[in-house]
Design a protein around this motif. Structure first.
Motif, PDB file in Angstrom:
ATOM      1  N   VAL A   1       0.855  -1.180   0.000  1.00  0.00           N
ATOM      2  CA  VAL A   1       0.000   0.000   0.000  1.00  0.00           C
ATOM      3  C   VAL A   1       0.894   1.234   0.000  1.00  0.00           C
ATOM      4  N   LEU A   2       0.656   2.144  -0.936  1.00  0.00           N
ATOM      5  CA  LEU A   2       1.367   3.423  -0.974  1.00  0.00           C
ATOM      6  C   LEU A   2       0.455   4.489  -0.387  1.00  0.00           C
TER       7      LEU A   2
ATOM      8  N   ASP B   1      -0.746  -2.550  -4.489  1.00  0.00           N
ATOM      9  CA  ASP B   1      -2.095  -3.111  -4.514  1.00  0.00           C
ATOM     10  C   ASP B   1      -3.135  -2.041  -4.217  1.00  0.00           C
ATOM     11  N   GLU B   2      -2.744  -1.055  -3.404  1.00  0.00           N
ATOM     12  CA  GLU B   2      -3.614   0.085  -3.085  1.00  0.00           C
ATOM     13  C   GLU B   2      -2.765   1.347  -3.050  1.00  0.00           C
ATOM     14  N   VAL B   3      -3.399   2.477  -3.403  1.00  0.00           N
ATOM     15  CA  VAL B   3      -2.759   3.784  -3.269  1.00  0.00           C
ATOM     16  C   VAL B   3      -3.765   4.715  -2.617  1.00  0.00           C
ATOM     17  N   HIS B   4      -3.327   5.392  -1.548  1.00  0.00           N
ATOM     18  CA  HIS B   4      -4.170   6.347  -0.832  1.00  0.00           C
ATOM     19  C   HIS B   4      -3.500   7.713  -0.873  1.00  0.00           C
ATOM     20  N   PHE B   5      -4.276   8.752  -1.134  1.00  0.00           N
ATOM     21  CA  PHE B   5      -3.777  10.123  -1.143  1.00  0.00           C
ATOM     22  C   PHE B   5      -4.405  10.850   0.032  1.00  0.00           C
ATOM     23  N   ILE B   6      -3.577  11.472   0.855  1.00  0.00           N
ATOM     24  CA  ILE B   6      -4.040  12.125   2.071  1.00  0.00           C
ATOM     25  C   ILE B   6      -3.974  13.642   1.886  1.00  0.00           C
TER      26      ILE B   6
ATOM     27  N   GLN C   1      -7.640  13.792   5.415  1.00  0.00           N
ATOM     28  CA  GLN C   1      -8.719  13.039   4.760  1.00  0.00           C
ATOM     29  C   GLN C   1      -8.107  12.113   3.699  1.00  0.00           C
ATOM     30  N   THR C   2      -8.618  10.897   3.631  1.00  0.00           N
ATOM     31  CA  THR C   2      -8.057   9.886   2.737  1.00  0.00           C
ATOM     32  C   THR C   2      -8.897   9.753   1.471  1.00  0.00           C
ATOM     33  N   LEU C   3      -8.209   9.769   0.344  1.00  0.00           N
ATOM     34  CA  LEU C   3      -8.822   9.510  -0.938  1.00  0.00           C
ATOM     35  C   LEU C   3      -8.136   8.276  -1.514  1.00  0.00           C
ATOM     36  N   ARG C   4      -8.890   7.196  -1.708  1.00  0.00           N
ATOM     37  CA  ARG C   4      -8.293   5.980  -2.257  1.00  0.00           C
ATOM     38  C   ARG C   4      -8.236   6.125  -3.772  1.00  0.00           C
ATOM     39  N   LEU C   5      -7.021   6.074  -4.327  1.00  0.00           N
ATOM     40  CA  LEU C   5      -6.823   6.215  -5.761  1.00  0.00           C
ATOM     41  C   LEU C   5      -6.813   4.872  -6.488  1.00  0.00           C
TER      42      LEU C   5
END
Length: 192
Positions: A26-27, A178-183, A187-191
């Protein structure tokens, strides 16, 4: 006959054989002080044992205070490792010991690599080595990194060069993850 799952496979004569599960990568991206470290800790969940792999070094008073603040954020069940440069080596030697691993952060790691004399054209080899070592574990691995491309173009040549290297590394890891999340502002936005 049993149905094969991700952790088992059917071999000849109907016998089960355990196969090796690879790490979940996860990034977690964000700007400075965006809340990305806290988000990574939360995304790690309750898996145990868990390791927090810190790449930062207390080279001045401000950085020492920043490190202390990050340490206070973590619950006592996190084992903290200080690994400023050899992340791949740490994963090869100790990565199998943990179910969740947070590496904070890749941007400081890149800076540390540069400080040890690693040239920009060799960074990709270090990233490849790191990704291979991570995938050999069976842990949930969260890599925290700064998104440096949202601001103004830096005035200095070395700052522009570093921003470009970090951007390429983030793109490479995001493609593999496998997952990328932008903070943003906590607040988290799953890309992905």
């Amino acid at each position: 006959m049993p149905v094969p799952t991700r952790s088992t496979k059917i071999v000849k004569r109907g016998m089960k054989k355990t196969s090796r599960r690879r790490a979940k990568l996860v990034l977690v991206l964000g700007g400075a002080s965006s809340g990305k470290s806290q988000a990574a800790l939360e995304l790690a969940g309750n898996a145990a044992p868990k390791a927090f792999v810190a790449t930062g070094q207390a080279l001045d008073r401000e950085m020492a205070e920043r490190i202390r603040r990050h340490q206070r954020m973590r619950s006592p069940d996190w084992e903290t490792m200080e690994v400023p440069v050899d992340l791949a080596g740490w994963f090869r030697k100790q990565g199998q010991e943990y179910r969740a691993i947070v590496v904070d952060c890749l941007t400081l790691w890149l800076s540390n690599l540069g400080a040890t004399g690693v040239r920009d054209d060799a960074v990709n080899d270090h990233v490849t080595d790191l990704l291979r070592a991570i995938r050999r574990t069976q842990a949930l691995v969260l890599l925290v990194s700064n998104e440096l491309g949202l601001g103004l173009v830096p005035l200095g040549r070395s700052a522009r060069r570093f921003r470009d290297v970090a951007g390429r590394v983030n793109q490479r890891i995001a493609a593999e993850a496998d997952e990328v999340h932008f903070i943003v502002s906590g607040q988290t936005l799953r890309l992905k």
